[in-house]
Design a protein around this motif. Structure first.
Motif, short mmCIF file in Angstrom:
data_model
loop_
_atom_site.label_atom_id
_atom_site.label_comp_id
_atom_site.label_asym_id
_atom_site.label_seq_id
_atom_site.Cartn_x
_atom_site.Cartn_y
_atom_site.Cartn_z
N LEU A 193 0.83 -1.21 0.00
CA LEU A 193 0.00 0.00 0.00
C LEU A 193 0.86 1.26 0.00
O LEU A 193 0.50 2.27 -0.60
CB LEU A 193 -0.93 -0.01 1.21
CG LEU A 193 -1.99 -1.12 1.23
CD1 LEU A 193 -2.74 -1.11 2.57
CD2 LEU A 193 -2.97 -0.93 0.08
N SER A 202 3.52 1.77 -1.55
CA SER A 202 4.09 2.01 -2.88
C SER A 202 3.06 2.52 -3.88
O SER A 202 3.38 2.74 -5.04
CB SER A 202 4.72 0.72 -3.42
OG SER A 202 3.71 -0.28 -3.61
N ARG A 203 1.84 2.71 -3.44
CA ARG A 203 0.78 3.14 -4.35
C ARG A 203 0.14 4.45 -3.88
O ARG A 203 0.15 4.77 -2.69
CB ARG A 203 -0.31 2.05 -4.43
CG ARG A 203 0.21 0.72 -4.98
CD ARG A 203 -0.84 -0.36 -4.91
NE ARG A 203 -0.35 -1.62 -5.39
CZ ARG A 203 -0.39 -2.03 -6.65
NH1 ARG A 203 -0.93 -1.23 -7.57
NH2 ARG A 203 0.08 -3.20 -7.01
N LYS A 204 -0.39 5.18 -4.84
CA LYS A 204 -1.13 6.40 -4.53
C LYS A 204 -2.59 6.01 -4.28
O LYS A 204 -3.26 5.52 -5.18
CB LYS A 204 -1.01 7.41 -5.66
CG LYS A 204 0.41 7.94 -5.85
CD LYS A 204 0.47 8.99 -6.94
CE LYS A 204 1.88 9.55 -7.08
NZ LYS A 204 1.97 10.60 -8.13
N LEU A 205 -3.04 6.26 -3.06
CA LEU A 205 -4.34 5.77 -2.65
C LEU A 205 -5.31 6.88 -2.28
O LEU A 205 -6.27 6.65 -1.54
CB LEU A 205 -4.18 4.81 -1.47
CG LEU A 205 -3.26 3.60 -1.70
CD1 LEU A 205 -3.06 2.84 -0.41
CD2 LEU A 205 -3.85 2.68 -2.77
#
Length: 240
Positions: A37, A39-42
């Motif tokens: 999570l 490493s991701r744009k959320l």
């Protein structure tokens, strides 16, 4: 959403333990997949989650109005977890560090207590059951999502700020309780179904005891999570 002619909620029943298991599994999955999570744009997921929490709360008030149960006595968003829910929604939308402090300390402390000893009248599969546990679990998930995934970490200064905010709210809550004969934040009497307040003495002494208990709980949370609860280097702000 049904009516009130439903099964009554029983503490430590199967329905109660099921909600506790859902909380545990949700946090376990959040912990396991935190690296992925991170490493991701959320941002869009955060907004959607905030929207679901808001929608669930709006539906709850609409349900109260529909069945004639909405009242100034007990329907205003002045309970600790109601305030924490609003703050959690704002945190998901803004990422504000000051809001995080309140959600982490007051949110986790209040929501865990509510989940352990729910002040709830209707059980599964009624809407009220899902509203109660979805919003309370959502508060805890939001606080630990920002801790484990977003890299926020609670500070000791955050404890002081949270206690100051809560004590600023107390006169307002006392006033509302007085004029509307309410019992917001249980400042007038303890929950009838029993709670952790039963161990803190009679009225009004349990209110003072609760201040001390809150401080202890907040310090424990700070010690457990000041390094994100994982011993990892904090990426936002400076821990004190």
């Amino acid at each position: 959403m049904g009516d009130t002619n439903e099964a009554a909620f029983v503490m430590f029943s199967t329905a109660h333990f099921a909600s506790i298991i859902v909380l545990f599994l949700s946090l376990l999955l959040l912990l396991i997949f935190r690296k992925l999570l991170q490493s991701r744009k959320l941002h869009w997921i955060e907004r959607i989650f905030a929207l679901t929490l808001l929608l669930m709360e709006i539906l709850y008030h609409l349900w109260l109005i529909r069945i004639g149960r909405w009242s100034l006595i007990d329907s205003l968003p002045l309970e600790l977890c109601s305030v924490s829910l609003i703050m959690a929604i704002l945190l998901l939308c803004t990422g504000n560090k000051h809001i995080y402090d309140f959600v982490f300390y007051a949110g986790i402390g209040g929501a865990i207590q509510a989940i352990a000893t729910p002040d709830l009248d209707l059980s599964f599969p009624h809407f009220r059951y899902f509203h109660f546990f979805y919003t309370h679990i959502g508060i805890v998930i939001t606080a630990l999502y920002f801790t484990w995934v977003k890299g926020y970490a609670p500070t000791f200064k955050g404890i002081i700020k949270t206690l100051v905010i809560l004590n600023i709210l107390l006169p307002l809550i006392f006033t509302v309780n007085y004029f509307f004969n309410g019992n917001y934040m249980f400042l007038k009497e303890k929950p009838v179904n029993g709670s952790l307040l039963d161990f803190l003495g009679p009225y009004p002494w349990y209110i003072l005891s609760l201040e001390a208990v809150a401080l202890v709980i907040f310090i424990i949370l700070w010690l457990l999570f000041r390094n994100n609860g994982l011993g990892e280097r904090k990426r936002m702000g400076r821990n004190i």
